[in-house]
Motif scaffolding. Structure first.
Motif, PDB file in Angstrom:
ATOM      1  N   ALA A   1      29.836  56.321  15.320  1.00 52.59           N
ATOM      2  CA  ALA A   1      31.020  55.970  16.104  1.00 52.59           C
ATOM      3  C   ALA A   1      31.331  54.502  15.902  1.00 52.59           C
ATOM      4  O   ALA A   1      30.425  53.659  15.816  1.00 52.59           O
ATOM      5  N   GLY A   2      32.601  54.186  15.824  1.00 51.78           N
ATOM      6  CA  GLY A   2      33.029  52.805  15.757  1.00 51.78           C
ATOM      7  C   GLY A   2      33.076  52.193  17.144  1.00 51.78           C
ATOM      8  O   GLY A   2      32.799  52.855  18.146  1.00 51.78           O
ATOM      9  N   PRO A   3      33.427  50.906  17.238  1.00 53.96           N
ATOM     10  CA  PRO A   3      33.474  50.236  18.542  1.00 53.96           C
ATOM     11  C   PRO A   3      34.515  50.875  19.458  1.00 53.96           C
ATOM     12  O   PRO A   3      35.600  51.249  19.021  1.00 53.96           O
ATOM     13  N   LEU A   4      34.170  50.998  20.724  1.00 59.11           N
ATOM     14  CA  LEU A   4      35.040  51.641  21.708  1.00 59.11           C
ATOM     15  C   LEU A   4      35.081  50.803  22.973  1.00 59.11           C
ATOM     16  O   LEU A   4      34.040  50.370  23.480  1.00 59.11           O
ATOM     17  N   LEU A   5      36.291  50.582  23.484  1.00 55.15           N
ATOM     18  CA  LEU A   5      36.485  49.927  24.779  1.00 55.15           C
ATOM     19  C   LEU A   5      37.117  50.938  25.725  1.00 55.15           C
ATOM     20  O   LEU A   5      38.192  51.473  25.451  1.00 55.15           O
ATOM     21  N   VAL A   6      36.441  51.195  26.832  1.00 55.33           N
ATOM     22  CA  VAL A   6      36.968  52.096  27.857  1.00 55.33           C
ATOM     23  C   VAL A   6      37.434  51.245  29.035  1.00 55.33           C
ATOM     24  O   VAL A   6      36.613  50.604  29.704  1.00 55.33           O
ATOM     25  N   ILE A   7      38.755  51.212  29.247  1.00 55.32           N
ATOM     26  CA  ILE A   7      39.311  50.496  30.390  1.00 55.32           C
ATOM     27  C   ILE A   7      39.322  51.459  31.562  1.00 55.32           C
ATOM     28  O   ILE A   7      40.155  52.362  31.634  1.00 55.32           O
ATOM     29  N   ALA A   8      38.385  51.286  32.461  1.00 53.95           N
ATOM     30  CA  ALA A   8      38.186  52.229  33.565  1.00 53.95           C
ATOM     31  C   ALA A   8      38.751  51.626  34.840  1.00 53.95           C
ATOM     32  O   ALA A   8      38.117  50.777  35.477  1.00 53.95           O
ATOM     33  N   GLY A   9      39.965  52.048  35.212  1.00 51.44           N
ATOM     34  CA  GLY A   9      40.576  51.567  36.440  1.00 51.44           C
ATOM     35  C   GLY A   9      39.762  51.950  37.656  1.00 51.44           C
ATOM     36  O   GLY A   9      38.887  52.825  37.609  1.00 51.44           O
TER      37      GLY A   9
ATOM     38  N   GLY B   1      28.527  52.024  16.778  1.00 52.24           N
ATOM     39  CA  GLY B   1      27.801  52.606  17.904  1.00 52.24           C
ATOM     40  C   GLY B   1      27.929  51.832  19.202  1.00 52.24           C
ATOM     41  O   GLY B   1      27.209  52.124  20.159  1.00 52.24           O
ATOM     42  N   LEU B   2      28.844  50.874  19.276  1.00 55.45           N
ATOM     43  CA  LEU B   2      28.975  50.031  20.468  1.00 55.45           C
ATOM     44  C   LEU B   2      30.096  50.555  21.364  1.00 55.45           C
ATOM     45  O   LEU B   2      31.244  50.675  20.935  1.00 55.45           O
TER      46      LEU B   2
ATOM     47  N   ALA C   1      38.718  47.681  17.698  1.00 54.59           N
ATOM     48  CA  ALA C   1      38.050  48.732  18.467  1.00 54.59           C
ATOM     49  C   ALA C   1      39.085  49.672  19.077  1.00 54.59           C
ATOM     50  O   ALA C   1      40.189  49.262  19.435  1.00 54.59           O
ATOM     51  N   GLN C   2      38.715  50.933  19.164  1.00 54.54           N
ATOM     52  CA  GLN C   2      39.577  51.896  19.844  1.00 54.54           C
ATOM     53  C   GLN C   2      39.540  51.622  21.344  1.00 54.54           C
ATOM     54  O   GLN C   2      38.495  51.299  21.905  1.00 54.54           O
ATOM     55  N   VAL C   3      40.699  51.748  21.991  1.00 45.36           N
ATOM     56  CA  VAL C   3      40.814  51.509  23.431  1.00 45.36           C
ATOM     57  C   VAL C   3      41.254  52.798  24.110  1.00 45.36           C
ATOM     58  O   VAL C   3      42.251  53.407  23.716  1.00 45.36           O
ATOM     59  N   VAL C   4      40.508  53.214  25.126  1.00 44.50           N
ATOM     60  CA  VAL C   4      40.863  54.383  25.933  1.00 44.50           C
ATOM     61  C   VAL C   4      40.990  53.917  27.378  1.00 44.50           C
ATOM     62  O   VAL C   4      40.062  53.298  27.915  1.00 44.50           O
ATOM     63  N   ALA C   5      42.137  54.180  28.002  1.00 41.61           N
ATOM     64  CA  ALA C   5      42.366  53.771  29.388  1.00 41.61           C
ATOM     65  C   ALA C   5      42.221  54.976  30.315  1.00 41.61           C
ATOM     66  O   ALA C   5      42.833  56.021  30.089  1.00 41.61           O
ATOM     67  N   LEU C   6      41.391  54.826  31.343  1.00 46.38           N
ATOM     68  CA  LEU C   6      41.247  55.853  32.375  1.00 46.38           C
ATOM     69  C   LEU C   6      42.180  55.486  33.521  1.00 46.38           C
ATOM     70  O   LEU C   6      42.006  54.449  34.170  1.00 46.38           O
ATOM     71  N   GLU C   7      43.169  56.333  33.787  1.00 48.98           N
ATOM     72  CA  GLU C   7      44.203  56.006  34.768  1.00 48.98           C
ATOM     73  C   GLU C   7      44.286  56.999  35.919  1.00 48.98           C
ATOM     74  O   GLU C   7      45.004  56.758  36.888  1.00 48.98           O
ATOM     75  N   HIS C   8      43.588  58.115  35.818  1.00 54.37           N
ATOM     76  CA  HIS C   8      43.612  59.104  36.895  1.00 54.37           C
ATOM     77  C   HIS C   8      42.630  58.667  37.984  1.00 54.37           C
ATOM     78  O   HIS C   8      41.425  58.682  37.784  1.00 54.37           O
ATOM     79  N   ASN C   9      43.184  58.291  39.136  1.00 60.12           N
ATOM     80  CA  ASN C   9      42.377  57.780  40.241  1.00 60.12           C
ATOM     81  C   ASN C   9      42.023  58.920  41.192  1.00 60.12           C
ATOM     82  O   ASN C   9      42.897  59.663  41.631  1.00 60.12           O
TER      83      ASN C   9
ATOM     84  N   PHE D   1      37.888  41.864  23.310  1.00 60.95           N
ATOM     85  CA  PHE D   1      36.939  42.755  22.642  1.00 60.95           C
ATOM     86  C   PHE D   1      37.545  43.516  21.465  1.00 60.95           C
ATOM     87  O   PHE D   1      36.953  43.536  20.371  1.00 60.95           O
ATOM     88  N   PRO D   2      38.699  44.169  21.606  1.00 55.89           N
ATOM     89  CA  PRO D   2      39.201  44.981  20.471  1.00 55.89           C
ATOM     90  C   PRO D   2      39.402  44.173  19.200  1.00 55.89           C
ATOM     91  O   PRO D   2      39.125  44.654  18.096  1.00 55.89           O
ATOM     92  N   ALA D   3      39.878  42.926  19.338  1.00 58.59           N
ATOM     93  CA  ALA D   3      40.215  42.114  18.168  1.00 58.59           C
ATOM     94  C   ALA D   3      38.998  41.527  17.467  1.00 58.59           C
ATOM     95  O   ALA D   3      39.137  40.904  16.411  1.00 58.59           O
ATOM     96  N   GLN D   4      37.810  41.735  18.005  1.00 59.34           N
ATOM     97  CA  GLN D   4      36.608  41.173  17.384  1.00 59.34           C
ATOM     98  C   GLN D   4      36.193  41.950  16.134  1.00 59.34           C
ATOM     99  O   GLN D   4      35.352  41.475  15.370  1.00 59.34           O
ATOM    100  N   PHE D   5      36.772  43.118  15.951  1.00 52.84           N
ATOM    101  CA  PHE D   5      36.327  43.978  14.863  1.00 52.84           C
ATOM    102  C   PHE D   5      37.506  44.329  13.954  1.00 52.84           C
ATOM    103  O   PHE D   5      38.663  44.278  14.355  1.00 52.84           O
ATOM    104  N   ALA D   6      37.176  44.668  12.712  1.00 48.63           N
ATOM    105  CA  ALA D   6      38.196  45.078  11.747  1.00 48.63           C
ATOM    106  C   ALA D   6      37.767  46.417  11.154  1.00 48.63           C
ATOM    107  O   ALA D   6      36.733  46.480  10.468  1.00 48.63           O
TER     108      ALA D   6
END
Length: 714
Positions: free
Chosen positions: A29-37, A288-289, A321-329, A313-318
């Protein structure tokens, strides 16, 4: 067919949990950022990701999970274990799955082969806090970074004491100009270390009055570092510094990194620059991060945390990084989220997201104008009692505030009305003197070079003051720190009976063949006479020591016990904590920082006015103002059903005579823009406050006052 372990997740959660692909026998897996509201199921998503990795053939022992509390790591492990057990159980029962029976449902057949013969239990030996993981890695690679493998970890109190010893030795405590005290010095040192910035910059940002002492502080911190190294001591910050230094060597970095296939980080918005640099060195390509967090909840800059880590974080890699936002509260109603969304939408820089309520509609948050502190307290008490009568327990209601003293008036009113409450904060377990005494004995036995612990133990004995204590420790150092040589030291006559008992105890604790089980009980029994001699309420304090003995039974070694207790201490103690709360219920009072991660059905937020939101101390820097906005957002998103923002009209000036009426008017918080106000329901309390302003004056005869005034000068 195995059950799909991700079937209960929504689309965004599923995308985050299943990120990556199988590449032959490996899951990559490549780098992943999960924005968890707030309230979007962050912990559940991360636990499902761990389970997904395990079910796809990743060895749990090769997963590094970094959290900010040990409890969070344990909770994540428990959830992942349950998810895996359910998935494998559906295929034929835990521990009986084979490659043929585990196929569909999101679990690849090849991956299933790797779990043949395993039980469904998931063990994550490398799950823990940044500091606890650092401690374990440094124990393994101690000689490579110039450490004594028997090093001792200092808690904050002992670190401050050691710093004070160096401070006094350098003559900085007897200057003709004010010099910062030990706790301030330690805070400055920690900030400079964790931000990886020059000392001058740290002073400018947090302690401008100390700028004139930059040279002396540099000398003090150098002496502090040298003293720690001479005694094989590490403080909290050293654990991260040495881990960072360990990863500064290419060969060592490869060796450490090769032990982990995947690295997962919780609450990434709370990391400081040093922690982010450690992750970059550990995974320079991001392979794997996975990091999970919410930039809108980054509120710990006073601990050197920086929101820049998660924003950049996303711009640190080439490629990025993939960004996934969790928005369902799953926590709050939509009107509360509308208000919170409107507040954070004004933020200058953020990861875009809009929280959407799964619970549906509700009542709009109220912006309640009251006359003053007294009115604020009376309004809260009235609404709290009304909600209680309507079936909402007191403990499901909370009053939040920016600073601890903001609740002073309310506490008096709650007491007057016989409304029980608990205020978060108070004495920590390891700060209790009797607990520190007992642990000092164990720390000295673990590391004979530890002068901080040794000196504390020696001061317990009658007649053995600082001068004799120093002589004893000098003699021990001259003897190569062999504790067995203490018997030859000529102790003062006043402790002639006590000295042999202490020496015998240390020999039993640290001698050849000494076993860990039972050591806390040995020290406790030796310490009991000193407990009764030095402290009041000895019976209450003795119960804390019994609790320590019970805790110790869960650790495999003395080193693990001392280190884990230092890095993740219990939060409370019976020592001077007051009478127990014997009531059916209680209201929760809390600062916003302490409330993060919590939720209540009804939330009151005090003093929503400029000077408090944002704080008067944040006005000089844009980045501090933005953090204050995030603090308001965090407070608002703690509410499930009802949210009350309370704004007093008057704030009385301090340092005036009792009952004086000098006051200033509270201005509307700059965060309550027109867009935010459109989501709130304005209200006044009591109603007579609005009626008095709105009611027209009764009709009366006209009086020409102006003519009378002119006539004064005829």
């Amino acid at each position: 067919m195995a059950a799909d372990p991700l079937e209960t997740l929504n689309a965004a959660q599923r995308a985050a949990a299943s990120h990556g692909r199988r590449d032959g026998a490996r899951f990559v897996a490549g780098p992943l950022l999960v924005i968890a509201g707030a309230g979007t199921g962050k912990t559940n998503t991360l636990a499902h990701r761990v389970a997904h990795l395990v079910l796809n053939g990743v060895d749990p022992a090769r997963i590094l999970l970094l959290t900010f509390t040990r409890r969070a790591a344990e909770e994540m492990t428990r959830r992942a274990e349950r998810i895996v057990a359910q998935a494998l159980g559906a295929a034929g029962g835990p521990g009986r799955a084979d490659a043929g029976s585990v196929g569909g449902g999101g679990v690849a057949g090849g991956a299933a082969a790797s779990v043949v013969g395993r039980t469904a239990a998931v063990r994550l030996p490398w799950a823990g806090t940044f500091h606890s993981i650092a401690n374990r890695l440094l124990r393994q690679h101690a000689t490579a970074v110039g450490l004594d493998p028997a090093f001792t970890v200092l808690d904050r109190g002992d670190s401050a004491d050691l710093l004070d010893v160096v401070r006094h030795g350098l003559g900085l405590s007897v200057r003709d100009r004010r010099f910062p005290r030990k706790d301030t010095c330690l805070a400055i040192y920690s900030h400079r270390v964790n931000t990886l910035q020059p000392l001058k910059r740290s002073l400018e940002e947090g302690w401008p009055w100390c700028l004139e002492h930059e040279a002396e502080l540099t000398r003090l911190f150098r002496g502090y570092v040298e003293r720690k190294q001479a005694q094989a001591l590490l403080d909290y910050d050293d654990l991260l510094l040495y881990w960072h230094g360990l990863l500064g060597d290419a060969a060592l970095t490869r060796q450490v990194s090769a032990g982990f296939d995947h690295v997962l980080v919780d609450e990434y918005q709370d990391t400081n620059r040093l922690q982010a640099e450690i992750l970059r060195r550990l995974r320079p390509d991001g392979a794997g991060l996975t990091v999970v967090g919410d930039d809108a909840q980054s509120i710990y800059s006073f601990r050197a945390a920086t929101v820049a880590n998660i924003l950049e974080f996303p711009a640190q890699f080439a490629p990025p990084a993939q960004v996934v936002a969790l928005e369902h509260n799953y926590r709050s109603t939509q009107p509360i989220l509308d208000a919170a969304n409107a507040v954070i939408r004004e933020s200058a820089q953020r990861h875009a997201k809009e929280l959407r309520a799964e619970r549906g509609a509700g009542v709009r948050p109220r912006l309640v104008t009251v006359e003053d502190d007294r009115g604020q307290a009376e309004y809260v008490c009235e609404r709290v009692l009304a909600a209680r009568e309507a079936g909402v327990p007191l403990r499901r209601q909370a009053v939040l505030f920016r600073s601890s003293h903001h609740s002073d008036f309310l506490e008096v009113e709650l007491t007057r009305r016989n409304i029980p409450f608990v205020k978060y904060g108070g004495l920590r377990f390891l700060e209790a003197a009797h607990v520190k005494d007992l642990l000092a004995v164990l720390r000295w036995a673990e590391n004979p070079k530890n002068r901080v612990a040794a000196f504390r133990v020696l001061q317990l004995l009658p007649g053995l003051g600082p001068a004799n204590g120093q002589k004893c420790l000098d003699a021990l150092e001259a003897a190569g720190f062999a504790l067995a040589t203490l018997g030859a030291f000529r102790a003062p006559a006043a402790c002639a009976d006590d000295w042999p008992k202490l020496v015998g105890l240390l020999e039993r604790l640290a001698g050849p063949g000494a076993r860990w089980p039972g050591q806390v009980e040995l020290v406790r029994d030796w310490y009991r006479p000193y407990l009764e001699r030095h402290y009041e309420a000895a019976a209450v304090r003795a119960a804390d020591l019994d609790q320590l003995a019970a805790i110790a039974g869960g650790y495999p070694s003395r080193e693990r016990f001392l280190t884990e207790l230092t890095l993740d201490p219990p939060q409370a103690t019976g020592d001077l904590s007051g009478p127990p709360l014997l009531d059916e219920d209680y209201l929760v009072l809390s600062t916003i920082h302490s409330a993060k991660g919590q939720e209540w059905r009804q939330v009151f937020l005090l003093n929503v006015a400029d000077g408090n939101f944002p704080s008067e101390f944040a006005g000089s820097k844009p980045e501090l103002l933005e953090e204050e906005r995030r603090l308001l957002y965090v407070a608002m998103t703690r509410a499930r059903d009802e949210l009350h923002l309370v704004a007093p009209l008057r704030y009385y000036v301090t340092q005036q005579s009792r009952g004086g009426d000098a006051h200033v008017y509270g201005a509307r918080s700059r965060f309550l823009t027109d867009a935010v106000m459109a989501t709130l329901e304005p209200a006044f309390w009591p109603e007579t406050l609005r009626e008095a302003d709105a009611a027209p004056a009764p009709a009366a005869a006209r009086v020409d006052v102006g003519a009378a005034l002119r006539g004064m000068w005829d």
